[in-house]
Design a protein around this motif. Structure first.
Motif, PDB file in Angstrom:
ATOM      1  N   PRO A  52     -15.905   9.024   3.008  1.00 51.35           N
ATOM      2  CA  PRO A  52     -16.522   7.818   2.449  1.00 51.35           C
ATOM      3  C   PRO A  52     -15.593   6.940   1.629  1.00 51.35           C
ATOM      4  N   GLN A  53     -14.527   7.507   1.065  1.00 52.89           N
ATOM      5  CA  GLN A  53     -13.617   6.731   0.215  1.00 52.89           C
ATOM      6  C   GLN A  53     -12.164   7.016   0.589  1.00 52.89           C
ATOM      7  N   ASN A  54     -11.313   6.007   0.360  1.00 57.90           N
ATOM      8  CA  ASN A  54      -9.877   6.128   0.661  1.00 57.90           C
ATOM      9  C   ASN A  54      -9.656   6.638   2.083  1.00 57.90           C
ATOM     10  N   TYR A  55     -10.432   6.077   2.997  1.00 59.79           N
ATOM     11  CA  TYR A  55     -10.449   6.578   4.373  1.00 59.79           C
ATOM     12  C   TYR A  55      -9.063   6.566   5.012  1.00 59.79           C
ATOM     13  N   PHE A  56      -8.392   5.419   4.995  1.00 60.36           N
ATOM     14  CA  PHE A  56      -7.133   5.326   5.727  1.00 60.36           C
ATOM     15  C   PHE A  56      -6.005   6.078   5.043  1.00 60.36           C
ATOM     16  N   GLN A  57      -6.069   6.215   3.722  1.00 58.40           N
ATOM     17  CA  GLN A  57      -5.078   7.051   3.044  1.00 58.40           C
ATOM     18  C   GLN A  57      -5.197   8.503   3.509  1.00 58.40           C
ATOM     19  N   GLY A  83      -1.829  -3.738   4.773  1.00 62.78           N
ATOM     20  CA  GLY A  83      -2.577  -3.091   3.699  1.00 62.78           C
ATOM     21  C   GLY A  83      -1.796  -3.091   2.392  1.00 62.78           C
ATOM     22  N   LYS A  84      -0.523  -2.707   2.450  1.00 64.28           N
ATOM     23  CA  LYS A  84       0.317  -2.698   1.254  1.00 64.28           C
ATOM     24  C   LYS A  84       0.533  -4.118   0.742  1.00 64.28           C
ATOM     25  N   LEU A  85       0.686  -5.054   1.676  1.00 60.84           N
ATOM     26  CA  LEU A  85       0.908  -6.446   1.295  1.00 60.84           C
ATOM     27  C   LEU A  85      -0.282  -7.011   0.533  1.00 60.84           C
ATOM     28  N   THR A  86      -1.479  -6.797   1.039  1.00 62.87           N
ATOM     29  CA  THR A  86      -2.663  -7.340   0.361  1.00 62.87           C
ATOM     30  C   THR A  86      -2.915  -6.640  -0.975  1.00 62.87           C
ATOM     31  N   ASP A  87      -2.596  -5.341  -1.054  1.00 58.98           N
ATOM     32  CA  ASP A  87      -2.705  -4.643  -2.344  1.00 58.98           C
ATOM     33  C   ASP A  87      -1.775  -5.285  -3.370  1.00 58.98           C
ATOM     34  N   LYS A  88      -0.568  -5.605  -2.938  1.00 59.54           N
ATOM     35  CA  LYS A  88       0.411  -6.241  -3.824  1.00 59.54           C
ATOM     36  C   LYS A  88      -0.066  -7.629  -4.243  1.00 59.54           C
ATOM     37  N   LEU A 147      -7.559  -4.204  10.671  1.00 57.19           N
ATOM     38  CA  LEU A 147      -6.686  -4.412   9.525  1.00 57.19           C
ATOM     39  C   LEU A 147      -5.650  -3.298   9.375  1.00 57.19           C
ATOM     40  N   TYR A 148      -6.015  -2.088   9.804  1.00 57.54           N
ATOM     41  CA  TYR A 148      -5.106  -0.946   9.670  1.00 57.54           C
ATOM     42  C   TYR A 148      -4.560  -0.462  11.016  1.00 57.54           C
TER      43      TYR A 148
END
Length: 363
Positions: A62-67, A351-356, A87-88
């Protein structure tokens, strides 16, 4: 004597037609709410009844799925079948099977197939195609025409503010900024994956978005939201326009005690961006045939209709879109926006780009 014992021991296996390896177990992962998980489990149960030799082990993350999926791939223990979104998708492209030949492509919206394809390989069979729309409290304002503009929205916001209400929802993530970026002709990446968040049109979009909250106070601040969500503020009648997707439709249908409908976000200079989710198969799947059977089952018309009737998704299948038809809530907007949308430009490190950017832009 030994031969006789072996024959006796073999008889039960012959009579029952079974062996130690008669059941193929495959793993299947997905995120999702309790409602969505219930739908998935029902479909898995029906699939297993139709395919008694296949057992599906469902992994709900349910959480942090792609990680967590990333860790499973890194440890060489990925699920056989996994739910993914565009997106991933580039991150996992080299780990996924090409599924181009397992479906009739004319049964799906082209945008959904393009969004889950890389280098002309279909890496996931689409389940849903999601564009964000605006949910509107019709007890507090009138439903705009589909050709409306952000100027029209601002005019409505002036009138709504005089009622001591917030006009529109506001969330501090790139995802919710995207409709504004697209409206003015900006974006995060262009079609060649060049960063364009700093170009003049993108900067104009960011300024407009921030002004909704900081300058005009048409949107609530974090302190005004408090422990609530934007969705709950809309349901409580505190926000008149709520930006979200089809996934919120069932909850609003159940909880909202006022007249409401949906309308497209203003289209502006460019088509609005859309996101697509679907079913993929790992190249390391233990049983490819069983995995393909499951993906074909989950993406067939019957399963798509089941998902669509719950209200959770806008189906990627064209032949299921007729179920999106509630006149009272103007539900057809979810289908209409597909034709005026385009896939988000996604790089491997999106994903990393949008987090940044979420941290840098201070939305």
């Amino acid at each position: 004597m030994i031969k006789k014992f072996f024959l006796i021991a073999l008889i039960p296996l012959i009579l029952c037609g079974c062996s130690k390896n008669s059941t193929d177990e495959i793993t299947f992962s997905s995120w999702g709410s309790a409602t969505e998980v219930k739908i998935i489990k029902n479909l898995i149960s029906d699939f297993e009844k139709e395919n008694p030799s296949i057992k599906v082990k469902f992994m709900h993350i349910p959480q942090n799925y792609f990680q967590k999926i990333h860790l499973l791939f890194a440890s060489n223990t990925p699920p056989d079948v996994l739910f993914v979104n565009n997106l991933y998708l580039p991150v996992y492209a080299s780990y996924l099977e090409d599924l181009s030949g397992i479906i009739e492509t004319n049964e799906f919206y082209k945008q959904s197939l393009d969004g889950l394809s890389i280098d002309k390989k279909l890496l996931a069979v689409p389940r849903d195609i999601s564009g964000v729309v605006l949910y509107v409290n019709l007890d507090k304002t009138t439903l705009p025409d589909s050709s409306w503009t952000l100027d029209d929205l601002m005019e409505k916001c002036k009138k709504i503010q005089s009622q001591n209400l917030f006009c529109i929802s506001y969330e501090d993530k790139i995802y919710w900024l995207m409709p504004y970026l697209m409206y003015f002709g900006g974006g995060v990446l262009d079609n060649n994956y060049n960063l364009i968040i700093d170009n003049p049109l993108s900067k104009k979009s960011i300024t407009f978005y921030k002004d909704l909250k900081n300058k005009y106070h048409y949107a609530p601040t974090k302190s005004e939201v408090g422990s609530l969500t934007q969705a709950q503020m809309f349901i409580d009648g505190k926000i008149v326009f709520y930006l979200s997707g089809k996934w919120m439709y069932p909850k609003i249908s159940e909880k909202a005690k006022f007249n409401w409908a949906v309308i497209n976000f203003p289209y502006g200079k460019n088509a609005q961006n859309i996101d697509i989710s679907g079913w993929a198969i790992s190249k390391n799947a233990k049983n490819k045939d069983a995995s393909i059977k499951l993906v074909k089952y989950l993406s067939d018309k019957k399963s798509s209709e089941y998902f669509t009737k719950t209200g959770l998704i806008t189906p990627a299948r064209v032949d299921t879109s007729n179920l999106i038809k509630n006149i009272e809530h103007n539900e057809k907007v979810f289908i209409d926006t597909i034709e005026k949308s385009k896939n988000t430009s996604i790089s491997n490190d999106y994903g990393k780009l949008t987090d940044k950017l979420n941290n840098q832009l201070d939305l």
